[in-house]
Design a protein around this motif. Structure first.
Motif, PDB file in Angstrom:
ATOM      1  N   LYS A 142       1.606 -24.335 -37.919  1.00  0.00           N
ATOM      2  CA  LYS A 142       2.153 -25.843 -39.054  1.00  0.00           C
ATOM      3  C   LYS A 142       3.066 -26.649 -37.966  1.00  0.00           C
ATOM      4  O   LYS A 142       3.821 -25.120 -37.277  1.00  0.00           O
ATOM      5  N   ALA A 143       3.466 -27.566 -37.874  1.00  0.00           N
ATOM      6  CA  ALA A 143       4.315 -27.988 -36.632  1.00  0.00           C
ATOM      7  C   ALA A 143       6.080 -27.667 -37.244  1.00  0.00           C
ATOM      8  O   ALA A 143       5.972 -27.428 -38.149  1.00  0.00           O
TER       9      ALA A 143
ATOM     10  N   GLU B 189       9.789 -29.434 -32.557  1.00  0.00           N
ATOM     11  CA  GLU B 189       8.355 -30.600 -31.633  1.00  0.00           C
ATOM     12  C   GLU B 189       8.775 -31.640 -31.248  1.00  0.00           C
ATOM     13  O   GLU B 189       8.445 -32.105 -30.354  1.00  0.00           O
TER      14      GLU B 189
ATOM     15  N   ASN C 252      -0.051 -35.823 -33.929  1.00  0.00           N
ATOM     16  CA  ASN C 252      -0.968 -34.254 -33.825  1.00  0.00           C
ATOM     17  C   ASN C 252       0.462 -34.070 -34.460  1.00  0.00           C
ATOM     18  O   ASN C 252       0.357 -32.846 -35.492  1.00  0.00           O
TER      19      ASN C 252
ATOM     20  N   ARG D 120       0.060 -32.266 -38.241  1.00  0.00           N
ATOM     21  CA  ARG D 120       0.974 -31.029 -38.952  1.00  0.00           C
ATOM     22  C   ARG D 120       1.988 -30.177 -39.097  1.00  0.00           C
ATOM     23  O   ARG D 120       2.014 -29.651 -39.904  1.00  0.00           O
TER      24      ARG D 120
ATOM     25  N   CYS E 296      -7.784 -19.558 -35.968  1.00  0.00           N
ATOM     26  CA  CYS E 296      -7.294 -20.641 -35.100  1.00  0.00           C
ATOM     27  C   CYS E 296      -7.604 -21.608 -36.015  1.00  0.00           C
ATOM     28  O   CYS E 296      -8.595 -22.341 -35.951  1.00  0.00           O
TER      29      CYS E 296
ATOM     30  N   ASN F  25      -4.875 -26.060 -33.940  1.00  0.00           N
ATOM     31  CA  ASN F  25      -4.310 -27.562 -33.691  1.00  0.00           C
ATOM     32  C   ASN F  25      -5.244 -28.770 -34.690  1.00  0.00           C
ATOM     33  O   ASN F  25      -4.284 -29.679 -34.067  1.00  0.00           O
ATOM     34  N   GLU F  26      -5.419 -28.697 -35.568  1.00  0.00           N
ATOM     35  CA  GLU F  26      -6.487 -29.850 -35.483  1.00  0.00           C
ATOM     36  C   GLU F  26      -5.540 -30.416 -36.501  1.00  0.00           C
ATOM     37  O   GLU F  26      -6.358 -31.706 -37.104  1.00  0.00           O
ATOM     38  N   GLY F  27      -4.356 -29.605 -37.825  1.00  0.00           N
ATOM     39  CA  GLY F  27      -3.605 -30.784 -38.016  1.00  0.00           C
ATOM     40  C   GLY F  27      -4.495 -30.454 -39.156  1.00  0.00           C
ATOM     41  O   GLY F  27      -5.067 -29.711 -40.126  1.00  0.00           O
TER      42      GLY F  27
ATOM     43  N   LEU G 152      -3.819 -21.319 -26.866  1.00  0.00           N
ATOM     44  CA  LEU G 152      -2.285 -21.900 -27.630  1.00  0.00           C
ATOM     45  C   LEU G 152      -1.552 -21.269 -28.221  1.00  0.00           C
ATOM     46  O   LEU G 152      -0.608 -21.658 -29.079  1.00  0.00           O
ATOM     47  N   SER G 153      -2.062 -19.817 -27.907  1.00  0.00           N
ATOM     48  CA  SER G 153      -0.632 -18.804 -28.225  1.00  0.00           C
ATOM     49  C   SER G 153      -1.455 -17.831 -27.566  1.00  0.00           C
ATOM     50  O   SER G 153      -2.691 -17.179 -26.886  1.00  0.00           O
TER      51      SER G 153
END
Ligand code: SF4
Lengths: 505, 253
Positions: free
Chosen positions: A2-3, A7, A28, A32, A56, A59-61, A379-380
């Motif tokens: 989640k964003a 950001e 994006n 998110r 994971c 980050n597709e949203g 990504l992480s």
């Protein structure tokens, strides 16, 4: 993930992103920022698996409004043109290439750029009239894609038959040495002419493309398909709605026995990931109105019935190494028979789970998701502990023949894509047949996909996509670069040291 | 059927004979066409000034560090690489010193669908090779030179052109090589002499290898230094071979 609202400003103020990159990232973030529990009805348990990095979502949203990968059947354009774009069917190579470039800018994907630009040689071949002139046009066309689709997840195909267009494409690829579009030759020992195979190997060594896919193997599992994005095999005229991945390394580390991993953790996490994938697909099909509003669907470039989704893994090596450690075996994945057995146990458990789950809107693949060996992204923090796909960590690789045999046994599990890559030294340029022998040998051993390149070239293959070392160095120095994959390449190199893969001599 | 004691010993010997191997390279792209597994035997009947594997020259003795492989052991290694290679190449040292062993090994390797090559300095006794030649697919053949050979090879020896001619007629030669070193041998005449013989055989590659000192021992370096042909000289030799009619000439620097 989640964003966070912060950001947005961070992105806006960034010094090393260009306008277009900021634009994409902001979009994006918007996807998110919507609440997955509200929009997609994710449960608390599901959210937890994302937060603890076991699953994971790349980050597709959560406000998913288009399939992740779209694989248009561009032959429709040659035949009928495109009404929506007011394009007549092409009558010569200029109209064809121009029309394709126009089409590409209307093909969505998770990256907003087309991940598939077509079976290029087959599209172009009927329009070849003068090889010298057409070569210049093809080269300009490919260069155009590189500069306007600054994202290396964009992929074209050639083969399996040798064509004049195919040879011109390879020639242009060697001259341009561009990262985009990525290229795969669909290879079939019985159909692909040896001379064409040698030319492809030469291009692979000099320009890090094409890669080689085992055409027969993929046709058996996926039917008529395109190799898209990194090396994903997806139905032509369709694609993949979504791709989520299990971080097997992270998952295994939470287990204190082999039993615990195989009997509890994997079944639970597969179930959770299925549920999230189901929900995402239902949203795209039932609520986003993507198919209703897309000319691609209306005019037959795609057909919603040809879509499937990818159930992916990363970190097989770390998962196996963790179990070996628990069981007090002083061995490592890649050089351990016991390790291979554990890997088979993990993968067949997942295979079974995938086969038992009825996936919504996936008729094309018998109502099942396709297992996929994902090559990863940075990504992480968790990605540092999860080697791409089923691969052996850089540094632990056995000698090439043993490496090929070790990895070949796992390719069977991944119908929507799996691939290994090997860096060769300069001397292979004098004996292209040697590389063809290795590739054919690998396919005979069950390989689906293999990539080679020269260790010392500027263009290097990171996981599935290409970057220029020189661009990565610029990105490291905080300069603005054209291709966002240079940033991913930097992250992956930092995590996995891929620039120092063992050279095969 | 009972074997006499002599026969019995002989059959056991056959099973137990071993090959002294200095090194095995699983994948080689320089020892014949395609991808091959190269086996370097220990022991050579020459002692060339520029030898790149000087450690393989000594015949097996207490100081050499070879591994002895029975046929079975070697086969199990070859089988592991089998799917990705077209065949094996036995190189050296000098492979033909072990013709009995190789004849048997090749018989077995052929059953795996692989081809068998020998890389040789050309100095062998044809009679001793009677059984090996038919079962060998191709030879990579070193021509040291036409004259002054004692100076290069530091051994008294007979000319190997007859052996080359013999194998060429059988269509058993894939490539001929000459290491180019000035003054030790008459390079021009050597290249001419080889080219005259090769021009009838379109498929045979002629490799002209410029001698170099990378990887040589100090002593060897001294002997070689100052005799390395210039690029121009190499190009001249390549053109010479081509002008005589050799189709496939390659200079290797
Ligand atoms: S023949 Fe070959 S192995 Fe023997 S000494 Fe000469 S260069 Fe070395």
């Amino acid at each position: 993930m989640k964003a966070k609202q912060s950001e947005i400003l961070e992105t806006i103020k960034s010094k090393n992103l260009n306008y277009q990159q900021k634009h994409h990232i902001l979009a994006n973030i918007a996807e998110r920022i919507v609440d997955p529990m509200e929009v997609l009805h994710y449960t608390t348990e599901e959210m937890q698996t994302i937060e603890n990095s076991m699953i994971c979502d790349l980050n597709e949203g959560y406000g998913v409004y288009r399939p992740r990968y779209i694989v248009p059947d561009y032959a429709v354009f040659s035949e009928k043109g495109c009404k929506y774009l007011e394009l007549e069917p092409p009558t010569d190579i200029d109209e064809l290439l121009d029309g394709l470039l126009i089409l590409y800018s209307h093909v969505p994907s998770i990256t907003s750029f087309p991940v598939f630009v077509g079976q290029l040689d087959q599209l172009i071949e009927p329009f070849i009239t003068n090889e010298d002139e057409d070569y210049i046009k093809i080269k300009r066309f490919l260069n155009h894609i590189d500069k306007t689709v600054p994202d290396s997840f964009c992929h074209g195909n050639i083969g399996p038959k040798a064509t004049r267009a195919g040879a011109l494409i390879l020639k242009a690829v060697m001259a341009l040495k561009n990262p985009t579009p990525n290229l795969t030759i669909k290879y079939n020992q019985d159909i692909t002419e040896r001379e064409f195979a040698r030319l492809a190997v030469k291009a692979a060594l000099l320009a890090a493309k094409p890669s080689f896919s085992n055409d027969l193997g993929y046709i058996k599992d996926v039917g008529e398909h395109g190799i898209v994005s990194c090396y994903n095999a997806l139905p032509i005229g369709g694609g993949a709605y979504t791709l989520l991945r299990l971080r097997l390394g992270t998952i295994a580390k939470s287990c204190d026995s082999r039993e615990g991993l195989i009997k509890e953790a994997l079944p639970y996490l597969s179930k959770t990931m299925f549920s999230m994938m189901d929900k995402r697909i239902q949203f795209i099909v039932e609520e986003s109105n993507f198919f209703e509003s897309s000319f691609l669907e209306k005019e037959g470039f795609i057909n919603s019935e040809n879509f499937t989704a990818m159930f992916a893994i990363v970190g097989l090596a770390e998962a196996v190494n963790h179990i070996l450690e628990i069981e007090n075996k002083d061995e490592k994945f890649g050089q351990s028979d016991d390790g291979d057995k554990i890997a088979h146990e993990i993968l067949s458990t997942l295979e079974q789970a995938v086969n038992n789950h009825k996936a919504p809107y996936c008729e094309r693949t018998n109502n099942h998701y396709l297992l996929h060996a994902q090559v990863g992204a940075s990504l992480s923090q968790a990605d540092k502990e999860n080697t791409p796909a089923h691969r052996i960590p850089v540094g632990d690789e056995p000698i090439l023949p043993l490496h090929l045999t070790q990895s070949a046994q796992f390719h069977q599990y991944f119908p929507s894509g799996v691939g290994d890559l090997f860096a060769f030294d300069q001397t292979y340029l004098n004996n292209l047949d040697a590389v063809v022998d290795i590739i054919e040998g690998a396919f005979n051993q069950g390989y689906r996909y293999i990539t080679t390149y020269l260790q010392d070239s500027d263009l290097i293959r990171v996981t599935g996509y290409l970057v220029k070392r020189s661009e990565v160095e610029k990105a490291r120095a905080n300069e603005v670069v054209l291709r966002n994959t240079a940033m991913l390449g930097m992250g992956t190199d930092d995590n996995a040291n891929v620039f120092n893969r063992r050279t095969r001599t | 059927m009972y074997l006499t004691e002599g026969q019995e010993r002989k059959s056991m010997e056959i099973q137990e004979i071993t090959l002294p191997v200095n090194e095995i390279i699983p994948f080689s792209n320089v020892d014949g066409r395609g991808n091959r597994t190269s086996i370097f035997v220990q022991g050579c009947n020459l002692n060339c000034v520029y030898c790149h594997n000087p450690e393989t020259i000594k015949l097996p003795c207490e100081e050499t560090q070879e591994t002895n492989y029975t046929i079975k052991e070697l086969l199990s290694i070859i089988k592991k690489y089998g799917p990705y290679i077209r065949g094996i190449t036995v190189s050296g040292g000098e492979a033909t010193l072990y013709s009995t062993y190789l004849t048997q090994l090749f018989g077995e390797v052929k059953k795996l669908g692989l081809t068998c090559y020998i890389d040789t300095n050309g100095l062998f006794n044809l009679e001793k090779m009677e059984a090996l030649i038919p079962i060998t697919d191709k030879f990579l053949f070193d021509i040291k030179g036409i004259n002054n050979l004692e100076k290069v090879t530091r051994k008294k020896q007979v000319n190997s052109f007859d052996n080359l001619e013999y194998l060429l007629k059988l269509n058993k030669v894939e490539e001929v090589r000459t290491v180019c070193i000035n003054e030790y041998i008459d390079l021009e005449s050597t290249v001419k002499e080889v080219s005259m013989r090769l021009r009838k055989y379109d498929d045979v590659i002629y490799k002209l290898i410029r001698v170099h000192h990378r990887g040589l021992t100090l002593n060897q370096k001294e002997l070689v230094q100052g005799f390395v042909p210039s690029t121009k000289e190499m190009v001249h030799l390549e053109n010479l071979a081509k002008s005589i009619g050799v189709k496939n000439v390659m200079s290797i620097f």
